[in-house]
Design a protein around this motif. Sequence first.
Motif, PDB file in Angstrom:
ATOM      1  N   GLU A 103       0.821  -1.218   0.000  1.00  0.00           N
ATOM      2  CA  GLU A 103       0.000   0.000   0.000  1.00  0.00           C
ATOM      3  C   GLU A 103       0.857   1.270   0.000  1.00  0.00           C
ATOM      4  N   ILE A 104       1.826   1.366   0.897  1.00  0.00           N
ATOM      5  CA  ILE A 104       2.691   2.561   0.905  1.00  0.00           C
ATOM      6  C   ILE A 104       3.609   2.536  -0.319  1.00  0.00           C
ATOM      7  N   GLY A 105       4.208   1.371  -0.603  1.00  0.00           N
ATOM      8  CA  GLY A 105       5.091   1.258  -1.775  1.00  0.00           C
ATOM      9  C   GLY A 105       4.364   1.582  -3.070  1.00  0.00           C
ATOM     10  N   ASP A 142       8.468  -6.548  -5.680  1.00  0.00           N
ATOM     11  CA  ASP A 142       7.817  -7.096  -4.481  1.00  0.00           C
ATOM     12  C   ASP A 142       7.962  -8.612  -4.478  1.00  0.00           C
ATOM     13  N   ILE A 143       7.935  -9.179  -3.296  1.00  0.00           N
ATOM     14  CA  ILE A 143       7.980 -10.645  -3.200  1.00  0.00           C
ATOM     15  C   ILE A 143       6.699 -11.235  -3.796  1.00  0.00           C
ATOM     16  N   ASP A 144       5.641 -10.446  -3.769  1.00  0.00           N
ATOM     17  CA  ASP A 144       4.359 -10.838  -4.366  1.00  0.00           C
ATOM     18  C   ASP A 144       4.247 -10.179  -5.750  1.00  0.00           C
ATOM     19  N   ASP A 164       2.226 -10.582  -8.225  1.00  0.00           N
ATOM     20  CA  ASP A 164       0.886 -10.150  -8.672  1.00  0.00           C
ATOM     21  C   ASP A 164       0.585  -8.732  -8.179  1.00  0.00           C
ATOM     22  N   LYS A 165       0.948  -8.465  -6.923  1.00  0.00           N
ATOM     23  CA  LYS A 165       0.701  -7.120  -6.370  1.00  0.00           C
ATOM     24  C   LYS A 165       1.565  -6.077  -7.086  1.00  0.00           C
ATOM     25  N   ALA A 166       2.811  -6.439  -7.369  1.00  0.00           N
ATOM     26  CA  ALA A 166       3.697  -5.509  -8.093  1.00  0.00           C
ATOM     27  C   ALA A 166       3.138  -5.229  -9.485  1.00  0.00           C
ATOM     28  N   ASN A 200      13.456   1.846  -0.108  1.00  0.00           N
ATOM     29  CA  ASN A 200      13.330   0.577   0.609  1.00  0.00           C
ATOM     30  C   ASN A 200      12.075   0.603   1.462  1.00  0.00           C
ATOM     31  N   VAL A 201      11.044  -0.080   0.977  1.00  0.00           N
ATOM     32  CA  VAL A 201       9.742  -0.075   1.668  1.00  0.00           C
ATOM     33  C   VAL A 201       9.414  -1.458   2.260  1.00  0.00           C
ATOM     34  N   ALA A 202       9.925  -2.517   1.643  1.00  0.00           N
ATOM     35  CA  ALA A 202       9.525  -3.881   2.036  1.00  0.00           C
ATOM     36  C   ALA A 202       9.800  -4.145   3.513  1.00  0.00           C
ATOM     37  N   ALA A 203       8.867  -4.799   4.162  1.00  0.00           N
ATOM     38  CA  ALA A 203       9.067  -5.219   5.551  1.00  0.00           C
ATOM     39  C   ALA A 203       8.277  -6.493   5.794  1.00  0.00           C
ATOM     40  N   ALA A 204       8.809  -7.321   6.706  1.00  0.00           N
ATOM     41  CA  ALA A 204       8.159  -8.600   7.017  1.00  0.00           C
ATOM     42  C   ALA A 204       7.069  -8.402   8.060  1.00  0.00           C
ATOM     43  N   ALA A 236      16.325  -9.991   8.709  1.00  0.00           N
ATOM     44  CA  ALA A 236      16.797 -10.265   7.338  1.00  0.00           C
ATOM     45  C   ALA A 236      16.062  -9.393   6.325  1.00  0.00           C
ATOM     46  N   VAL A 237      14.756  -9.212   6.514  1.00  0.00           N
ATOM     47  CA  VAL A 237      13.970  -8.434   5.547  1.00  0.00           C
ATOM     48  C   VAL A 237      14.060  -6.930   5.857  1.00  0.00           C
ATOM     49  N   ASN A 238      13.812  -6.561   7.122  1.00  0.00           N
ATOM     50  CA  ASN A 238      13.656  -5.132   7.467  1.00  0.00           C
ATOM     51  C   ASN A 238      14.985  -4.383   7.545  1.00  0.00           C
ATOM     52  N   ASN A 289      14.752   5.262   2.941  1.00  0.00           N
ATOM     53  CA  ASN A 289      14.400   4.060   3.692  1.00  0.00           C
ATOM     54  C   ASN A 289      13.132   4.320   4.506  1.00  0.00           C
ATOM     55  N   ILE A 290      12.169   3.426   4.384  1.00  0.00           N
ATOM     56  CA  ILE A 290      10.956   3.594   5.185  1.00  0.00           C
ATOM     57  C   ILE A 290      11.162   2.885   6.520  1.00  0.00           C
ATOM     58  N   ALA A 291      11.355   3.697   7.556  1.00  0.00           N
ATOM     59  CA  ALA A 291      11.534   3.166   8.911  1.00  0.00           C
ATOM     60  C   ALA A 291      10.164   3.147   9.582  1.00  0.00           C
ATOM     61  N   SER A 292      10.053   3.667  10.804  1.00  0.00           N
ATOM     62  CA  SER A 292       8.754   3.651  11.500  1.00  0.00           C
ATOM     63  C   SER A 292       8.839   4.504  12.752  1.00  0.00           C
ATOM     64  N   GLN A 293       7.666   4.961  13.209  1.00  0.00           N
ATOM     65  CA  GLN A 293       7.635   5.617  14.521  1.00  0.00           C
ATOM     66  C   GLN A 293       8.078   4.638  15.592  1.00  0.00           C
ATOM     67  N   LEU A 294       7.906   3.329  15.312  1.00  0.00           N
ATOM     68  CA  LEU A 294       8.297   2.316  16.294  1.00  0.00           C
ATOM     69  C   LEU A 294       9.797   2.036  16.254  1.00  0.00           C
ATOM     70  N   PRO A 338      11.312  -7.583  17.329  1.00  0.00           N
ATOM     71  CA  PRO A 338      11.970  -7.653  16.011  1.00  0.00           C
ATOM     72  C   PRO A 338      11.659  -6.437  15.146  1.00  0.00           C
ATOM     73  N   TYR A 339      10.397  -6.029  15.123  1.00  0.00           N
ATOM     74  CA  TYR A 339      10.015  -4.881  14.289  1.00  0.00           C
ATOM     75  C   TYR A 339      10.655  -3.596  14.812  1.00  0.00           C
ATOM     76  N   CYS A 340      10.473  -3.320  16.123  1.00  0.00           N
ATOM     77  CA  CYS A 340      10.986  -2.068  16.682  1.00  0.00           C
ATOM     78  C   CYS A 340      12.508  -1.995  16.538  1.00  0.00           C
ATOM     79  N   SER A 363      14.513  -3.642  14.412  1.00  0.00           N
ATOM     80  CA  SER A 363      14.979  -3.543  13.022  1.00  0.00           C
ATOM     81  C   SER A 363      14.768  -2.134  12.480  1.00  0.00           C
ATOM     82  N   LYS A 364      13.673  -1.483  12.865  1.00  0.00           N
ATOM     83  CA  LYS A 364      13.414  -0.128  12.365  1.00  0.00           C
ATOM     84  C   LYS A 364      14.339   0.890  13.036  1.00  0.00           C
ATOM     85  N   ALA A 365      14.633   0.692  14.340  1.00  0.00           N
ATOM     86  CA  ALA A 365      15.585   1.582  15.018  1.00  0.00           C
ATOM     87  C   ALA A 365      16.961   1.465  14.365  1.00  0.00           C
TER      88      ALA A 365
HETATM   89  N1  LIG Z   1       1.251   1.105   7.781  1.00  0.00           N
HETATM   90  C1  LIG Z   1       1.811   1.659   8.838  1.00  0.00           C
HETATM   91  O1  LIG Z   1       1.147   2.080   9.816  1.00  0.00           O
HETATM   92  C2  LIG Z   1       3.301   1.829   8.894  1.00  0.00           C
HETATM   93  C3  LIG Z   1       3.857   2.610   9.920  1.00  0.00           C
HETATM   94  C4  LIG Z   1       5.228   2.758   9.978  1.00  0.00           C
HETATM   95  C5  LIG Z   1       6.023   2.138   9.035  1.00  0.00           C
HETATM   96  N2  LIG Z   1       5.469   1.384   8.064  1.00  0.00           N
HETATM   97  C6  LIG Z   1       6.343   0.760   7.101  1.00  0.00           C
HETATM   98  O2  LIG Z   1       5.911   1.030   5.799  1.00  0.00           O
HETATM   99  C7  LIG Z   1       6.261  -0.040   4.926  1.00  0.00           C
HETATM  100  C8  LIG Z   1       5.047  -0.493   4.111  1.00  0.00           C
HETATM  101  O3  LIG Z   1       4.003  -0.852   4.967  1.00  0.00           O
HETATM  102  P1  LIG Z   1       2.509  -1.101   4.436  1.00  0.00           P
HETATM  103  O4  LIG Z   1       1.605  -0.799   5.559  1.00  0.00           O
HETATM  104  O5  LIG Z   1       2.325  -0.441   3.110  1.00  0.00           O
HETATM  105  O6  LIG Z   1       2.505  -2.686   4.261  1.00  0.00           O
HETATM  106  P2  LIG Z   1       2.244  -3.627   2.973  1.00  0.00           P
HETATM  107  O7  LIG Z   1       2.174  -5.012   3.539  1.00  0.00           O
HETATM  108  O8  LIG Z   1       1.092  -3.135   2.195  1.00  0.00           O
HETATM  109  O9  LIG Z   1       3.588  -3.460   2.126  1.00  0.00           O
HETATM  110  C9  LIG Z   1       4.749  -4.205   2.374  1.00  0.00           C
HETATM  111  C10 LIG Z   1       5.134  -4.900   1.087  1.00  0.00           C
HETATM  112  O10 LIG Z   1       6.406  -5.533   1.266  1.00  0.00           O
HETATM  113  C11 LIG Z   1       6.356  -6.766   0.561  1.00  0.00           C
HETATM  114  N3  LIG Z   1       7.391  -7.655   1.084  1.00  0.00           N
HETATM  115  C12 LIG Z   1       7.391  -8.354   2.241  1.00  0.00           C
HETATM  116  N4  LIG Z   1       8.518  -9.055   2.359  1.00  0.00           N
HETATM  117  C13 LIG Z   1       9.261  -8.797   1.253  1.00  0.00           C
HETATM  118  C14 LIG Z   1      10.519  -9.240   0.799  1.00  0.00           C
HETATM  119  N5  LIG Z   1      11.250 -10.126   1.515  1.00  0.00           N
HETATM  120  N6  LIG Z   1      10.998  -8.774  -0.373  1.00  0.00           N
HETATM  121  C15 LIG Z   1      10.255  -7.901  -1.111  1.00  0.00           C
HETATM  122  N7  LIG Z   1       9.033  -7.473  -0.754  1.00  0.00           N
HETATM  123  C16 LIG Z   1       8.545  -7.912   0.438  1.00  0.00           C
HETATM  124  C17 LIG Z   1       4.947  -7.278   0.778  1.00  0.00           C
HETATM  125  O11 LIG Z   1       4.569  -8.265  -0.191  1.00  0.00           O
HETATM  126  C18 LIG Z   1       4.141  -5.999   0.683  1.00  0.00           C
HETATM  127  O12 LIG Z   1       3.673  -5.771  -0.632  1.00  0.00           O
HETATM  128  C19 LIG Z   1       6.880  -1.115   5.808  1.00  0.00           C
HETATM  129  O13 LIG Z   1       8.282  -0.956   5.800  1.00  0.00           O
HETATM  130  C20 LIG Z   1       6.329  -0.776   7.181  1.00  0.00           C
HETATM  131  O14 LIG Z   1       7.161  -1.234   8.203  1.00  0.00           O
HETATM  132  C21 LIG Z   1       4.119   1.206   7.969  1.00  0.00           C
END
Ligand SMILES: NC(=O)c1ccc[n+]([C@@H]2O[C@H](COP(=O)([O-])OP(=O)(O)OC[C@H]3O[C@@H](n4cnc5c(N)ncnc54)[C@H](O)[C@@H]3O)[C@@H](O)[C@H]2O)c1
Length: 263
Positions: A17-19, A37-39, A41-43, A89-93, A113-115, A140-145, A155-157, A159-161
């Motif tokens: 969604e953000i990417g 994207d790893i998916d 179809d979504k890409a 860099n948006v992808a996160a696990a 590994a992913v984040n 790089n898309i990090a996070s408030q967390l 793991p999430y907090c 990796s983002k820090a």
């Molecule tokens: N939504 C929020 O509230 C929020 C807040 C802070 C940070 N973020 C960060 O924003 C980013 C996007 O979040 P989102 O809410 O759009 O989620 P999302 O799930 O819609 O997007 C993440 C995408 O990453 C892909 N992905 C997962 N593992 C991957 C890999 N190994 N290689 C390539 N692609 C991979 C997924 O298939 C997915 O399409 C993330 O980094 C997330 O941590 C989101």
Amino acid sequence: MSRLASQVALITGGGGEIGGAIARLFAREGAAVAAADIDLDKARAVADGISTKGGKAVALQLDVSDATSALAAVRTCAAAFGKVTILVNVAAAVTPDGTAETLPLEEWNRALAVNLSGPFIMCKYAVPEIRKAGGGAIVNIASQLGHLGVPGRAPYCTSKAALLHLTRVLAMDHARDNIRVNSISPGFILTERSSKRVGGKAKAAKANGRRHLLNRPGTVEEVAAAALYLASGDASFVTATDLLVDGGYVAFKGYVTPDGGFE
Ligand SMILES: NC(=O)c1ccc[n+]([C@@H]2O[C@H](COP(=O)([O-])OP(=O)(O)OC[C@H]3O[C@@H](n4cnc5c(N)ncnc54)[C@H](O)[C@@H]3O)[C@@H](O)[C@H]2O)c1
């Protein structure tokens, strides 16, 4: 509508969604875009949507935690559009909640590994291309967390820090290459992924919105606007920084009350 004219952007997590919002905005601003994207179809859905509107886009399958896959994505993007000048860099696990005691070690390792390793690996292969093109930008898309901890989400907090600090060091390492490196720390952005743990978007907006000074969650377009700023020439003197796009979340230890006050 041409703040990214002649730029080529590789966006990991570009099917999300953000990417996806970043890919669409960058394309509208004149960039050729690889939604990776790893998916796949979504890409594809994101890239097709851009192409339909006359933009330049390709979809790539990518696992950012896999060096072979990362190298292939960078090469394919460069082959498709002649160069790479922007990496986002948006992808996160998605990681289950748990403590050090309860969370399987595999989940910790996968999240890092992913984040965290993911953006590092992507930079390993994208930096030489961006340098070859005369410079560019990494976001790089990090996070408030990455700024604030939440119980059960080590793991999430963590990796983002770490990504915040990786951003600063990458900026130091590649300033001489004319590559600016910055991060964005979004607050709670209303997406499927972020809303799932709270029971869907409507519930999540209500529960999490009031943690922000602006009394609402953010939108994917608001994060994309920040990414555009950092990737474009408007941010030509901005590197090694983190941009909080969080409606005041990190500054604010409280809740907005229904009458607009604070508690
Ligand atoms: N939504 C929020 O509230 C929020 C807040 C802070 C940070 N973020 C960060 O924003 C980013 C996007 O979040 P989102 O809410 O759009 O989620 P999302 O799930 O819609 O997007 C993440 C995408 O990453 C892909 N992905 C997962 N593992 C991957 C890999 N190994 N290689 C390539 N692609 C991979 C997924 O298939 C997915 O399409 C993330 O980094 C997330 O941590 C989101």
